[in-house]
Design an enzyme around this catalytic site. Structure first.
Site, PDB file in Angstrom:
ATOM      1  N   HIS A   1       8.931  64.511 123.194  1.00 63.95           N
ATOM      2  CA  HIS A   1       7.903  65.543 123.290  1.00 63.95           C
ATOM      3  C   HIS A   1       8.515  66.919 123.073  1.00 63.95           C
ATOM      4  CE1 HIS A   1       4.548  67.857 125.210  1.00 63.95           C
ATOM      5  NE2 HIS A   1       3.863  66.976 124.510  1.00 63.95           N
TER       6      HIS A   1
ATOM      7  N   HIS B   1       1.275  70.565 118.591  1.00 70.42           N
ATOM      8  CA  HIS B   1       0.110  70.992 119.387  1.00 70.42           C
ATOM      9  C   HIS B   1      -0.722  72.027 118.638  1.00 70.42           C
ATOM     10  CE1 HIS B   1       2.892  69.414 122.420  1.00 70.42           C
ATOM     11  NE2 HIS B   1       1.763  68.917 122.916  1.00 70.42           N
TER      12      HIS B   1
ATOM     13  N   HIS C   1       0.187  62.163 119.651  1.00 72.11           N
ATOM     14  CA  HIS C   1       0.270  61.610 120.998  1.00 72.11           C
ATOM     15  C   HIS C   1      -0.132  60.140 121.042  1.00 72.11           C
ATOM     16  CE1 HIS C   1       0.440  65.951 121.892  1.00 72.11           C
ATOM     17  NE2 HIS C   1       1.145  65.591 122.938  1.00 72.11           N
TER      18      HIS C   1
ATOM     19  N   HIS D   1      -7.395  69.043 128.588  1.00 69.69           N
ATOM     20  CA  HIS D   1      -5.992  68.644 128.431  1.00 69.69           C
ATOM     21  C   HIS D   1      -4.993  69.649 129.012  1.00 69.69           C
ATOM     22  CE1 HIS D   1      -2.288  69.231 125.984  1.00 69.69           C
ATOM     23  NE2 HIS D   1      -2.049  68.028 126.482  1.00 69.69           N
TER      24      HIS D   1
ATOM     25  N   HIS E   1      -2.442  69.772 132.635  1.00 67.85           N
ATOM     26  CA  HIS E   1      -0.995  70.003 132.631  1.00 67.85           C
ATOM     27  C   HIS E   1      -0.625  71.097 133.638  1.00 67.85           C
ATOM     28  CE1 HIS E   1       1.077  67.847 129.351  1.00 67.85           C
ATOM     29  NE2 HIS E   1      -0.102  67.810 128.747  1.00 67.85           N
TER      30      HIS E   1
ATOM     31  N   PHE F   1       5.835  72.398 127.746  1.00 69.01           N
ATOM     32  CA  PHE F   1       6.064  71.431 126.664  1.00 69.01           C
ATOM     33  C   PHE F   1       7.394  70.693 126.804  1.00 69.01           C
ATOM     34  CE2 PHE F   1       3.386  73.972 123.397  1.00 69.01           C
ATOM     35  CZ  PHE F   1       2.272  73.215 123.674  1.00 69.01           C
TER      36      PHE F   1
ATOM     37  N   HIS G   1      -2.125  61.448 129.175  1.00 73.75           N
ATOM     38  CA  HIS G   1      -2.377  61.340 127.737  1.00 73.75           C
ATOM     39  C   HIS G   1      -3.067  60.047 127.340  1.00 73.75           C
ATOM     40  CE1 HIS G   1      -1.366  64.898 125.494  1.00 73.75           C
ATOM     41  NE2 HIS G   1      -0.634  65.207 126.549  1.00 73.75           N
TER      42      HIS G   1
HETATM   43 CU1  C2O Z   1       1.994  67.167 123.976  1.00 67.97          CU
HETATM   44 CU2  C2O Z   1      -0.254  67.144 126.809  1.00 67.97          CU
HETATM   45  O1  C2O Z   1       0.960  67.691 125.490  1.00 67.97           O
END
Ligand code: C2O
Length: 348
Positions: A92, A115, A124, A245, A249, A266, A279
């Protein structure tokens, strides 16, 4: 031109990479995968048992135990094994923090950042596809499906309890300690709201409706803007990528840490086991969105379809994959447990 899979032997040599002003997070150069002398082409799984990804809050004790065991084994692999837990987290970081340039597409002066564009969903999806297969192979269970954090239904709106047990491999100490038990805020902007849990639930369902229905009427609004080789991406992330989303995070990330580690940044997000369940649910949204029919269709632009990435598989082989091969989860051998979708009825 589509963005071509990075040449991992050049990982971290991006002259543009380096600390961003005001940032103190490691850059992608610290997240490079082990190199490989050969790249294999992806083949669809054949003669395999179908995997059903279950809702994380509905897991049986037995399933929790095997999930935890798989993560534990992943953490115990040698550091330089590409299937190792930290190596997987690095994937990632590398694809998000400037480790790779677009040199394979002929544009070494451009970075790869998956992203805030139409690459968000397919990248993802592929990432989890291999992650799930690695976990399954470590416990010899070809039916293993990666649980999804079902934050779009009232009973699933808290962090599943077993993630909070310090004796578990699923545990991560770097989470917001005030958020371990309460209802998630799918619109979290860094400040805790003082509404009741019941209002938070209602609010979340309204956010789901807005982002999955009202704000996602066509492929561009759902997937996000174009991103081709050699040009800056256009117009940013899709509805669900932006919210819930990203708020999820930030809501889990630990405010005691400098950069909201782990989930809130990230480079470190993949170090929290919860990332993959988060995810898994984001990926489920792609499936649900398409099931609504009408204009809810995948992008047909060739540059999107032909974008490629590389990942290590459960046999430590480096595999090149294309966006066009990940559009149907059935072909990839998995689907999601059917559960209620209460926000569909939450039209404001
Ligand atoms: Cu690649 Cu939820 O981020």
């Amino acid at each position: 031109t589509p963005i071509a899979a990075p040449d991992i032997s050049k990982c971290g040599t991006n002259p543009l990479s380096g600390f961003r002003p005001g940032e103190s997070t490691p850059t992608g150069g610290d997240c490079c995968p082990p190199d490989s002398t050969q790249i294999m082409d992806f083949k669809f799984p054949k003669n395999e048992t179908f995997r059903v990804r279950p809702a994380a809050h509905l897991l049986s004790p037995k399933y929790i135990a095997k999930f935890n065991e798989a993560i534990k084994r992943m953490k115990e692999l040698p550091e330089d094994d590409p299937r190792n837990f930290l190596q997987q987290a690095h994937i990632h970081c590398a694809y998000c923090n400037g480790a790779y340039t677009q040199s394979s597409s002929g544009f070494p002066e451009f970075e790869i950042q998956i992203h805030n564009s139409w690459l968000f969903y397919p990248f993802h999806r592929w990432y989890l596809y291999f992650y799930e297969r690695i976990l399954g192979s470590l416990i010899d269970d070809p039916t293993f499906g990666l649980p999804f954090w079902n934050w779009d239904t009232p009973a699933g709106m808290t962090i599943p309890k077993y993630f909070n047990d310090p004796k578990f491999a699923l545990f991560d100490p770097k989470r917001n300690q005030g958020h371990l038990k309460g209802v998630v805020d799918l619109g979290y902007d860094g400040k805790d709201s003082d509404t009741t849990e019941l209002d938070k639930v209602k609010n979340n369902l309204a956010i789901m409706y807005r982002q999955m229905v009202t704000n996602a009427t066509d492929p561009t609004s759902f997937f996000g803007g174009e991103y081709r080789a050699g040009i800056e991406p256009i117009s940013g992330g899709g509805s669900v990528e932006q919210s819930p989303h990203t708020p999820v995070h930030r809501w889990v990330g630990d405010p005691r840490e400098l950069n909201g580690e782990n989930l809130g940044n990230f480079y470190s997000a993949g170090r929290d086991t919860l990332f993959y369940c988060h995810h898994s649910n984001v990926d489920r949204m792609w499936s649900l969105w398409k099931m609504m029919g009408g204009k809810h269709k995948d992008i047909t632009d060739e540059d999107w379809l032909n974008t490629s990435f590389v990942f290590y598989d459960e046999n430590k082989n480096l595999v090149r994959v294309y966006v066009k091969d990940c559009l149907y989860t059935n072909q990839l051998g998995y689907d999601y447990q059917r559960v209620d979708v209460p926000w569909l009825k939450s039209k404001p």
